[in-house]
Every structure is written in C-alpha cells, then in structure tokens.
Write a protein that holds these residues in place. Structure first.
Motif, PDB file in Angstrom:
ATOM      1  N   ARG A  43       0.840  -1.199   0.000  1.00  0.00           N
ATOM      2  CA  ARG A  43       0.000   0.000   0.000  1.00  0.00           C
ATOM      3  C   ARG A  43       0.876   1.250   0.000  1.00  0.00           C
ATOM      4  N   LEU A  90       0.496   5.309   1.127  1.00  0.00           N
ATOM      5  CA  LEU A  90      -0.323   6.198   1.943  1.00  0.00           C
ATOM      6  C   LEU A  90      -0.101   7.633   1.473  1.00  0.00           C
ATOM      7  N   THR A  93      -2.628  14.681   2.102  1.00  0.00           N
ATOM      8  CA  THR A  93      -3.456  15.654   1.391  1.00  0.00           C
ATOM      9  C   THR A  93      -2.599  16.655   0.637  1.00  0.00           C
ATOM     10  N   TYR A 103      -2.964   1.824  13.501  1.00  0.00           N
ATOM     11  CA  TYR A 103      -2.764   3.052  12.727  1.00  0.00           C
ATOM     12  C   TYR A 103      -1.275   3.326  12.553  1.00  0.00           C
ATOM     13  N   TYR A 134      -0.458  13.330   9.777  1.00  0.00           N
ATOM     14  CA  TYR A 134      -1.461  12.508   9.095  1.00  0.00           C
ATOM     15  C   TYR A 134      -1.591  11.166   9.802  1.00  0.00           C
ATOM     16  N   TRP A 143      -3.260   7.276   9.246  1.00  0.00           N
ATOM     17  CA  TRP A 143      -3.863   6.342   8.302  1.00  0.00           C
ATOM     18  C   TRP A 143      -4.211   5.034   9.023  1.00  0.00           C
TER      19      TRP A 143
END
Length: 282
Positions: free
Chosen positions: A190, A192, A195, A211, A222, A224
């Motif tokens: 993955r 991540l 923004t 997390y 941030y 996730w």
C-alpha cells in the motif's frame, strides 16, 4: 535540556526536568519497554540514560562520533544509530553500559532506522535497496527494492509492532510506503497519500498496530488506518500471457503482460498499482 511530560495528566506543563543536560541539541529519545528508563542522544554523538521516576542521570555510555539519529530498547539492551554510519548495541548494567557489538551501515540517508521489537533485526538502506539485517552479526536476511523509477529511500524505515510490515518513504511528495516482509520476496502492499505533497520527515506505528502516523515538512500530521490481517495476507494469483523478448531500455527491462484474478473482497480497478512477484523457481 530533557523534559518529561505525563500524558495521562491534565496539565500541559512538563512533569519534571531531567537532572543534567547534553552539550548539544537532543536528536533522539527512547523509553525502555517497562517505562523505567529513558535514553537520549545528541548531535555530538553523546548518549545519556535516565531514571524516569526521579529524572536522575544514571550514566553516559561512550556514544558515537557523530549525531545520534535513533535509539531503541530491546531485550534489556540499548541500540543506538548514528550518522557516523554505525549501529551499536549496549548492555546496560547497574553502574554503566558496555558496548557489545557494532554494525557498519552502508549509508546514512535514512536517519530513523528501525529495529524489530524482539531486537533481532535491523533495517539498512542504500539508494533504492533496503536490507533486513540480523543482530548481532549484521547478516542479510532479505532485500527489497523500490521500483527503478522511484527515488531513493530516505528519512525513516520502521518495523510495525508485529514485525510483519515496514513503513518507508522515498518520495518528495510525502508518500509513505507499506511493505510486507516475506521470504523469498518482500513487496509493497500500500501507498499512503497525504493531502498536501511535502516531504515526510517522521512516522510511527500505534502500539497495537491499528494506525500509522506520519509527519511532513509542512508541519502537518497525518493518520492512516492499517490494512487488516486479511489484506496483508491476501495474495492475488496471475497467469502470464506474454513476456517480451527484447530489452526495452538501458535498465534491462522487458515487458510482461499478465492476467490477474480480481479478488471480490478488495477488487482492483483501472489505474491501481500492484506489485507482481515472479518465483524464479517455476
């Protein structure tokens, strides 16, 4: 100076100031697993070990020749990482610390180097390649690489609490990468995305592994959610339908076309990025 805060308290003021101070700016901090001790390192390579209960300085291990960038407690020992390209293991005694081992790093592009929770493995990078080394011998257990078009690993490389995953960054846009450690091949599961696209500077896993938190150069934090165990264990099978016979560029790449099973629980869509692992034995 080194200060201690009580995270369970209501005040935002420090609980106490540690009794002593470094000669240079403090660059790394770690708590022992039982919470009784704290270790700190500074830009000059100096190490200090403190009692958390009263803030008393217990003693100063010999340290390093350059900035300390990461500290870890594991199996009753202290592991220190420095920009002098060494990782040192210290046996902590009542009256002092004894250096037990030293591993030479290949580069210092990654300051926050991860050590597994059991103290058996260390991450070490050079360019686009990351190695998992065993303690105390420094033998290579497994290797994983960024895609050829990606930037080099930088800033941090950390184990998850269960040691099954590693989080890294190699992008100037602050993208974090999650890798599944596996033999014979480790692979990225993955990415991540923040923004705003600024370089990532630090990261940490929540102790229960649910997390991962990242900090970036624009002063933002941030959070996730981590993939579930089923997602981590998921392997999508593919059938190779075409393999190019000609080398396409100077990096020795060939084109491979594969037909993949699309898992119903986590379907793949057009534009999704996947990592294909080919077993050379088959």
């Amino acid at each position: 100076m080194v200060w201690l805060w009580d995270l369970n308290g209501e005040s935002d003021q420090p609980l106490r100031k540690m009794q002593g101070q470094h000669r240079g700016a403090v660059t790394a901090v770690a708590f022992s697993q039982d919470g009784k001790y704290a270790a700190t390192g500074d830009r000059n390579g100096e190490l200090m070990l403190w009692n958390v209960s009263d803030g008393e300085l217990r003693y100063q291990p010999l340290g390093h020749h350059s900035m300390v960038t990461a500290l870890h407690f594991a199996q009753g020992q202290l592991i220190s990482v420095s920009r002098d390209n060494t990782v040192r293991t210290w046996r902590l005694g009542t009256d002092g610390a004894v250096q037990m081992s030293e591993i030479k790093r290949r580069s210092n592009e990654v300051d926050q180097v991860g050590v597994s929770s059991d103290g058996k493995y260390l991450l070490d990078s050079q360019g686009q390649e990351m190695r998992v080394l065993s303690f105390p011998g420094g033998l290579t257990e497994t290797i994983f690489q960024n895609p050829s078009q990606a930037n080099v690993f930088k800033s941090f490389a950390l184990f998850s609490p269960d040691n099954r995953l590693v989080v890294t960054t190699s992008s100037s846009e602050g993208i974090l990468q999650l890798w599944r450690l596996d033999k014979p091949r480790t692979y990225e599961i993955r990415q991540l995305m923040p923004t705003d696209r600024y370089p990532a500077t630090c990261a940490a896993f929540v102790p229960d592994g649910t997390y991962v938190i990242g900090g970036s150069k624009d002063r933002n934090i941030y959070v996730w959610p981590m993939p579930s165990r089923d997602e981590v264990d998921l392997q999508v099978m593919a059938t190779l339908t075409s393999i190019g016979k000609e080398v396409e560029n100077s990096q020795g790449q060939v084109k491979v076309i594969a037909e993949m099973e699309n898992p119903p629980q986590h379907p793949l869509f057009a534009g999704d990025v996947v990592t294909m692992v080919a077993d050379p034995r088959k």
